[in-house]
Design a protein around this motif. Sequence first.
Motif, PDB file in Angstrom:
ATOM      1  N   THR A  59      -9.944  11.030   5.516  1.00  0.00           N
ATOM      2  CA  THR A  59     -10.002  12.409   5.895  1.00  0.00           C
ATOM      3  C   THR A  59      -8.741  11.444   6.532  1.00  0.00           C
ATOM      4  OG1 THR A  59     -10.851  11.230   7.801  1.00  0.00           O
ATOM      5  CG2 THR A  59     -12.402  12.821   6.852  1.00  0.00           C
ATOM      6  N   GLU A  60      -7.960  13.185   7.225  1.00  0.00           N
ATOM      7  CA  GLU A  60      -7.213  12.814   7.128  1.00  0.00           C
ATOM      8  C   GLU A  60      -6.391  11.338   8.254  1.00  0.00           C
ATOM      9  OE1 GLU A  60      -4.445  14.821   7.314  1.00  0.00           O
ATOM     10  OE2 GLU A  60      -5.413  15.960   5.075  1.00  0.00           O
ATOM     11  N   PRO A  61      -6.001  10.922   7.816  1.00  0.00           N
ATOM     12  CA  PRO A  61      -5.701   9.710   8.888  1.00  0.00           C
ATOM     13  C   PRO A  61      -5.453   9.766  10.451  1.00  0.00           C
ATOM     14  CG  PRO A  61      -3.524  10.129   7.957  1.00  0.00           C
ATOM     15  CD  PRO A  61      -4.620  11.468   7.200  1.00  0.00           C
ATOM     16  N   ASN A  62      -5.828   9.318  10.950  1.00  0.00           N
ATOM     17  CA  ASN A  62      -5.769   9.325  12.385  1.00  0.00           C
ATOM     18  C   ASN A  62      -5.182   7.333  12.702  1.00  0.00           C
ATOM     19  OD1 ASN A  62      -8.112   7.572  13.145  1.00  0.00           O
ATOM     20  ND2 ASN A  62      -9.284   9.288  12.443  1.00  0.00           N
ATOM     21  N   SER A  92      -6.180   2.470   8.688  1.00  0.00           N
ATOM     22  CA  SER A  92      -5.903   1.287   7.487  1.00  0.00           C
ATOM     23  C   SER A  92      -4.888   1.949   7.439  1.00  0.00           C
ATOM     24  CB  SER A  92      -6.917   0.425   7.663  1.00  0.00           C
ATOM     25  OG  SER A  92      -7.068   0.420   5.671  1.00  0.00           O
ATOM     26  N   GLN A  93      -3.326   1.310   6.812  1.00  0.00           N
ATOM     27  CA  GLN A  93      -2.429   1.887   5.830  1.00  0.00           C
ATOM     28  C   GLN A  93      -3.027   1.603   5.088  1.00  0.00           C
ATOM     29  OE1 GLN A  93       0.563  -1.589   4.854  1.00  0.00           O
ATOM     30  NE2 GLN A  93       2.060  -0.026   4.110  1.00  0.00           N
ATOM     31  N   TYR A  98       0.941  -1.697  -0.075  1.00  0.00           N
ATOM     32  CA  TYR A  98       0.277  -0.480   0.498  1.00  0.00           C
ATOM     33  C   TYR A  98       1.120   1.146   0.029  1.00  0.00           C
ATOM     34  CZ  TYR A  98      -3.434  -3.647   1.441  1.00  0.00           C
ATOM     35  OH  TYR A  98      -4.375  -5.234   1.099  1.00  0.00           O
ATOM     36  N   ASN A  99       1.748   1.237   0.052  1.00  0.00           N
ATOM     37  CA  ASN A  99       3.166   2.375   0.033  1.00  0.00           C
ATOM     38  C   ASN A  99       3.105   2.420  -1.059  1.00  0.00           C
ATOM     39  OD1 ASN A  99       3.724   2.872   3.119  1.00  0.00           O
ATOM     40  ND2 ASN A  99       5.326   1.307   2.403  1.00  0.00           N
ATOM     41  N   ALA A 149     -11.507  -2.807   5.747  1.00  0.00           N
ATOM     42  CA  ALA A 149     -11.544  -1.484   6.058  1.00  0.00           C
ATOM     43  C   ALA A 149     -11.828   0.001   5.559  1.00  0.00           C
ATOM     44  CB  ALA A 149      -9.974  -1.106   5.619  1.00  0.00           C
ATOM     45  N   TRP A 150     -12.039   0.226   4.266  1.00  0.00           N
ATOM     46  CA  TRP A 150     -13.396   0.852   3.620  1.00  0.00           C
ATOM     47  C   TRP A 150     -14.172   1.258   4.438  1.00  0.00           C
ATOM     48  CZ3 TRP A 150     -17.502  -0.233   0.848  1.00  0.00           C
ATOM     49  CH2 TRP A 150     -18.210   1.252   0.376  1.00  0.00           C
TER      50      TRP A 150
END
Length: 389
Positions: A373-376, A380-381, A268-269, A361-362
């Motif tokens: 939104t901004e990740p927290n 998930s990755q 996922y990177n 995850a979605w």
Amino acid sequence: MTVEIPFVPHVFDESEASGSIHPLASFLFPDRGAGNGEIEVTRLTQGTTNALFKASHQRPDQASKSAEEIVLVKVYGEGTEVTIDRNKEIKLHKILSDNKLAPSVLVRFSNGHGYQFLDGTPCSVEAIVEEKIWRGVARELARWHAVLPNAPADGPDVILKFEPSVWSTAKKWLDALPSETEHQRAQKSQLEAEFDYLIEHLLRNRPQDPLVFGHGDLLCGNIIIQEEAAEGTPASVRFIDYEHSTYCPRAFELANHFAEWTGFECNYNLLPTRSTRREFIREYLQTHHNINNGQDGTASSHASQVAEAEVNQVMADVDLFRGFPGFYWGLCALIQAQASTGSIDFDYAGYAEKRLSEYWAWRRSGGPDTQTTEPNQAVSQREARWAAP
């Protein structure tokens, strides 16, 4: 006049490829003449659903390498008929060929077909991140969607039954899931409920794009880079392997392609970030507009010609569909895990788990009920990478 594709009642033996090519030779190389020149057969790939062979013929009286004739022979994997409609594949391949979007099919045989060779280099997960490559992909994808006819724009109930489409295919795959054990029945019931959720939120409650004639499986290996681009110029690319071509929402096609940047390892990177997706979509829309305005689609992009509101809308649509590809390919892999006879060396069960994990995850992120939104820490990755600027 419609040209029928010849059929030869012959089973291609992968272990004896050189001998197995001869019953097909007169169709693959119609100008070869009986017994003239050897045919060299080379195995190219072992995909997740097929084996692919390159067959080349050099006429004895011609020493120039440029005179070499090359075709491809695709041999279907055992058990793949559960998830792939091969008659549909050939029919759609023919439509693509007629529109100069695919090489011509030369012959069908009992467990595969042969078609013209498309020169170039298969794309890789390392190459797709290069701007000149993904801009080339955006242009070619826009060419597909602009040139090929859309499906009739009817209501949700009609779209669900329209053949072929991602909706009708997903329903067939759901129906084909095994239900022999208690675990399988529980899993099938859960996935059927999720499919109803997707229908409700992505089909019934949302304004829909028309169903475009999509590639449907635009992973890196199905992208052929034909020409090295000059500095600052998108590469010339073509698409191959049309077994999953189908009608689909435009947003699904785009979200599915972005998902494939991660490769079969699901790294996922490698997923394109928000800014890269935005520029891809802008390139796609500009090319689509150029073709609709009578241009060839390769004219230089002018960002001012694509309204920001249009880019924003497509970005939002793709966000909504970003979980569907994981569900779709998770279903396919679950079936193949049961149907595969072992002729294809691929971990279908492991791949199904990875792709369905993307879907879950979605769903945990809010599914189609929220924008990214901004990740927290709870994200998930994959969701975090998708939301990254």
